[in-house]
Design a protein around this motif. Structure first.
Motif, PDB file in Angstrom:
ATOM      1  N   HIS A 145      31.983-104.626 -53.748  1.00  0.00           N
ATOM      2  CA  HIS A 145      33.230-104.075 -53.216  1.00  0.00           C
ATOM      3  C   HIS A 145      34.088-105.068 -52.457  1.00  0.00           C
ATOM      4  O   HIS A 145      35.313-104.900 -52.380  1.00  0.00           O
ATOM      5  CB  HIS A 145      32.914-102.932 -52.242  1.00  0.00           C
ATOM      6  CG  HIS A 145      32.264-101.753 -52.856  1.00  0.00           C
ATOM      7  ND1 HIS A 145      32.964-100.791 -53.553  1.00  0.00           N
ATOM      8  CD2 HIS A 145      30.967-101.353 -52.874  1.00  0.00           C
ATOM      9  CE1 HIS A 145      32.132 -99.849 -53.974  1.00  0.00           C
ATOM     10  NE2 HIS A 145      30.919-100.174 -53.575  1.00  0.00           N
ATOM     11  N   ARG A 166      29.331-100.157 -61.524  1.00  0.00           N
ATOM     12  CA  ARG A 166      28.823-100.308 -60.157  1.00  0.00           C
ATOM     13  C   ARG A 166      27.442 -99.660 -60.020  1.00  0.00           C
ATOM     14  O   ARG A 166      26.529-100.253 -59.453  1.00  0.00           O
ATOM     15  CB  ARG A 166      29.811 -99.658 -59.178  1.00  0.00           C
ATOM     16  CG  ARG A 166      29.432 -99.798 -57.718  1.00  0.00           C
ATOM     17  CD  ARG A 166      30.509 -99.167 -56.860  1.00  0.00           C
ATOM     18  NE  ARG A 166      30.542 -97.713 -56.988  1.00  0.00           N
ATOM     19  CZ  ARG A 166      31.615 -96.973 -56.769  1.00  0.00           C
ATOM     20  NH1 ARG A 166      32.759 -97.520 -56.464  1.00  0.00           N
ATOM     21  NH2 ARG A 166      31.538 -95.653 -56.889  1.00  0.00           N
ATOM     22  N   SER A 167      27.299 -98.464 -60.561  1.00  0.00           N
ATOM     23  CA  SER A 167      26.014 -97.764 -60.471  1.00  0.00           C
ATOM     24  C   SER A 167      24.915 -98.527 -61.203  1.00  0.00           C
ATOM     25  O   SER A 167      23.766 -98.574 -60.748  1.00  0.00           O
ATOM     26  CB  SER A 167      26.134 -96.345 -61.054  1.00  0.00           C
ATOM     27  OG  SER A 167      27.033 -95.579 -60.296  1.00  0.00           O
ATOM     28  N   ASP A 183      31.371 -97.508 -50.635  1.00  0.00           N
ATOM     29  CA  ASP A 183      31.229 -96.713 -51.855  1.00  0.00           C
ATOM     30  C   ASP A 183      32.227 -95.565 -51.933  1.00  0.00           C
ATOM     31  O   ASP A 183      32.782 -95.289 -52.996  1.00  0.00           O
ATOM     32  CB  ASP A 183      29.814 -96.127 -51.938  1.00  0.00           C
ATOM     33  CG  ASP A 183      28.840 -97.037 -52.651  1.00  0.00           C
ATOM     34  OD1 ASP A 183      29.290 -97.929 -53.388  1.00  0.00           O
ATOM     35  OD2 ASP A 183      27.623 -96.869 -52.455  1.00  0.00           O
ATOM     36  N   GLY A 184      32.409 -94.880 -50.792  1.00  0.00           N
ATOM     37  CA  GLY A 184      33.099 -93.598 -50.858  1.00  0.00           C
ATOM     38  C   GLY A 184      34.396 -93.452 -50.109  1.00  0.00           C
ATOM     39  O   GLY A 184      35.024 -92.384 -50.175  1.00  0.00           O
ATOM     40  N   VAL A 185      34.815 -94.488 -49.377  1.00  0.00           N
ATOM     41  CA  VAL A 185      36.043 -94.345 -48.569  1.00  0.00           C
ATOM     42  C   VAL A 185      36.992 -95.507 -48.875  1.00  0.00           C
ATOM     43  O   VAL A 185      37.138 -96.438 -48.074  1.00  0.00           O
ATOM     44  CB  VAL A 185      35.721 -94.294 -47.060  1.00  0.00           C
ATOM     45  CG1 VAL A 185      36.950 -93.808 -46.282  1.00  0.00           C
ATOM     46  CG2 VAL A 185      34.531 -93.398 -46.762  1.00  0.00           C
ATOM     47  N   ASP A 238      28.013 -96.721 -47.374  1.00  0.00           N
ATOM     48  CA  ASP A 238      28.638 -95.428 -47.665  1.00  0.00           C
ATOM     49  C   ASP A 238      30.161 -95.536 -47.611  1.00  0.00           C
ATOM     50  O   ASP A 238      30.873 -94.957 -48.447  1.00  0.00           O
ATOM     51  CB  ASP A 238      28.165 -94.364 -46.663  1.00  0.00           C
ATOM     52  CG  ASP A 238      26.743 -93.893 -46.930  1.00  0.00           C
ATOM     53  OD1 ASP A 238      26.203 -94.212 -48.014  1.00  0.00           O
ATOM     54  OD2 ASP A 238      26.180 -93.213 -46.052  1.00  0.00           O
ATOM     55  N   ASP A 275      34.147 -86.053 -42.594  1.00  0.00           N
ATOM     56  CA  ASP A 275      35.052 -85.726 -43.689  1.00  0.00           C
ATOM     57  C   ASP A 275      36.106 -86.835 -43.705  1.00  0.00           C
ATOM     58  O   ASP A 275      37.153 -86.740 -43.059  1.00  0.00           O
ATOM     59  CB  ASP A 275      35.697 -84.360 -43.454  1.00  0.00           C
ATOM     60  CG  ASP A 275      36.624 -83.943 -44.591  1.00  0.00           C
ATOM     61  OD1 ASP A 275      36.959 -84.813 -45.435  1.00  0.00           O
ATOM     62  OD2 ASP A 275      37.028 -82.774 -44.629  1.00  0.00           O
ATOM     63  N   TRP A 276      35.802 -87.907 -44.423  1.00  0.00           N
ATOM     64  CA  TRP A 276      36.678 -89.077 -44.401  1.00  0.00           C
ATOM     65  C   TRP A 276      38.050 -88.783 -44.988  1.00  0.00           C
ATOM     66  O   TRP A 276      39.057 -89.352 -44.565  1.00  0.00           O
ATOM     67  CB  TRP A 276      36.023 -90.230 -45.152  1.00  0.00           C
ATOM     68  CG  TRP A 276      34.918 -90.880 -44.388  1.00  0.00           C
ATOM     69  CD1 TRP A 276      33.582 -90.671 -44.534  1.00  0.00           C
ATOM     70  CD2 TRP A 276      35.052 -91.851 -43.339  1.00  0.00           C
ATOM     71  NE1 TRP A 276      32.876 -91.456 -43.645  1.00  0.00           N
ATOM     72  CE2 TRP A 276      33.747 -92.188 -42.905  1.00  0.00           C
ATOM     73  CE3 TRP A 276      36.145 -92.469 -42.725  1.00  0.00           C
ATOM     74  CZ2 TRP A 276      33.513 -93.114 -41.896  1.00  0.00           C
ATOM     75  CZ3 TRP A 276      35.922 -93.384 -41.720  1.00  0.00           C
ATOM     76  CH2 TRP A 276      34.619 -93.703 -41.310  1.00  0.00           C
ATOM     77  N   ASP A 277      38.115 -87.889 -45.977  1.00  0.00           N
ATOM     78  CA  ASP A 277      39.412 -87.560 -46.573  1.00  0.00           C
ATOM     79  C   ASP A 277      40.338 -86.939 -45.535  1.00  0.00           C
ATOM     80  O   ASP A 277      41.534 -87.234 -45.479  1.00  0.00           O
ATOM     81  CB  ASP A 277      39.240 -86.603 -47.754  1.00  0.00           C
ATOM     82  CG  ASP A 277      38.607 -87.282 -48.957  1.00  0.00           C
ATOM     83  OD1 ASP A 277      38.743 -88.516 -49.068  1.00  0.00           O
ATOM     84  OD2 ASP A 277      37.982 -86.582 -49.768  1.00  0.00           O
ATOM     85  N   PRO A 279      33.104 -97.121 -61.653  1.00  0.00           N
ATOM     86  CA  PRO A 279      31.927 -96.491 -61.043  1.00  0.00           C
ATOM     87  C   PRO A 279      30.655 -96.626 -61.869  1.00  0.00           C
ATOM     88  O   PRO A 279      29.570 -96.843 -61.325  1.00  0.00           O
ATOM     89  CB  PRO A 279      32.348 -95.019 -60.911  1.00  0.00           C
ATOM     90  CG  PRO A 279      33.833 -95.069 -60.811  1.00  0.00           C
ATOM     91  CD  PRO A 279      34.261 -96.205 -61.706  1.00  0.00           C
ATOM     92  N   ARG A 325      37.747-105.554 -48.300  1.00  0.00           N
ATOM     93  CA  ARG A 325      37.620-104.938 -49.623  1.00  0.00           C
ATOM     94  C   ARG A 325      38.437-105.711 -50.657  1.00  0.00           C
ATOM     95  O   ARG A 325      39.556-106.145 -50.382  1.00  0.00           O
ATOM     96  CB  ARG A 325      38.086-103.483 -49.567  1.00  0.00           C
ATOM     97  CG  ARG A 325      37.713-102.670 -50.799  1.00  0.00           C
ATOM     98  CD  ARG A 325      38.247-101.261 -50.705  1.00  0.00           C
ATOM     99  NE  ARG A 325      37.589-100.444 -49.700  1.00  0.00           N
ATOM    100  CZ  ARG A 325      36.465 -99.765 -49.902  1.00  0.00           C
ATOM    101  NH1 ARG A 325      35.866 -99.823 -51.078  1.00  0.00           N
ATOM    102  NH2 ARG A 325      35.942 -99.032 -48.939  1.00  0.00           N
TER     103      ARG A 325
END
Length: 282
Positions: free
Chosen positions: A177, A216-217, A138-140, A135, A108-110, A213, A206
């Motif tokens: 990124h 990027r996708s 992308d997500g953190v 990951d 749970d990076w948040d 997004p 970064r």
């Protein structure tokens, strides 16, 4: 337990005492050379006031070197056999080191890395290195830079530029990124057990601002398709994505006869923009 950095005999003694032989399935190759972990901590460019997440902390060799810099360290380890040993080793630094038992792939990076400006430093298990780096990128967004050690071939793919034999879809996804560069090799002699592969450090920083997004996708989608046939010309590999691939590539200022390994990030950004317009709302 002394706060001195761990030597090879100390690490072997700890493992024997705990009956915890290194697990190949977890990619456990422990760094047993104090000079090497100090070098990694130095290359990470962290110090007092910095916040560091270390993934795969193991027995704490690198953790102690990071703590020596004065940084605040969150040491993440998934192996329940090692966590008590890790807590014992880092005990003298309990004001700066927090040990978390968790699988890095399910963190749970948040909750772990709230706020911005985190550094990720890790000796990554080779079987998850690439996917974990992507990951995190992308997500953190809280993690602004990474210094990771992984198998040399994986490191070269993470940092490769256009025209390189190692350049591929992974290279482009990282470049979306961040800027990545090789930061040095690590000899197999500093590990226990000694790995059968070569190890290399990669520094990933970064960029800001981040791409939208959706764009990027679309880049991810196109590079996955194109690099599946990396030796073919783009007009052929992307013909199913456009009514007129030559016209779409020309609009993106990309030569239809080029191969995917010849395109840099600006080329993929333009091509994804054209593709997104052609595809319309989804």
């Amino acid at each position: 337990m002394s706060s001195q950095l761990l030597s090879a005999p100390a690490i072997k003694e700890m493992l024997e005492r705990a009956g915890a032989a290194p697990r190949r399935s977890l990619g456990q190759n422990f760094v047993v050379d104090p000079n090497t972990v100090r070098r990694i901590a130095r290359l990470a460019c962290v110090g007092p006031g910095d916040r560091v997440v270390e993934v795969g902390a193991g027995l704490g060799s690198l953790t102690l070197a990071l703590a020596e810099t004065g940084a605040q360290v969150v040491a993440v380890e998934t192996d329940s056999r090692l966590v008590p040993l890790l807590r014992e080793v880092t005990g003298p630094h309990d004001d700066t080191v927090t040990v978390v038992q968790a699988d890095a792939r399910r963190l749970d990076w948040d909750a772990l890395a709230g706020g911005a400006g985190w550094h990720l430093v890790a000796n990554l298990p080779y079987n998850i290195a690439t996917s974990l780096v992507l990951d995190v990128l992308d997500g953190v967004p809280a993690v602004t830079d990474l210094l990771v050690m992984c198998q040399r071939e994986a490191a070269e793919r993470l940092a490769a530029g256009p025209g390189s034999g190692a350049y591929g879809a992974v290279s482009v996804k990282v470049a979306v990124h961040a800027h990545a560069e090789l930061a040095g090799n690590v000899p197999s002699t500093v590990f226990f057990p000694r790995p059968e592969v070569r190890s290399t450090l990669v520094r990933i920083t970064r960029r800001a601002p981040a791409l939208a997004p959706g764009l990027r996708s679309e880049i991810y989608r196109l590079v996955t398709i194109a690099f599946a046939h990396r030796r073919q010309m783009l007009r052929r590999t992307l013909c199913s994505e456009f009514v007129d691939a030559d016209a779409a590539l020309a609009e993106a200022e990309v030569d239809p006869t080029e191969r995917p390994e010849q395109l840099g990030l600006p080329d993929w950004i333009r091509l994804a923009g054209v593709s997104a317009v052609a595809q319309g709302p989804r």
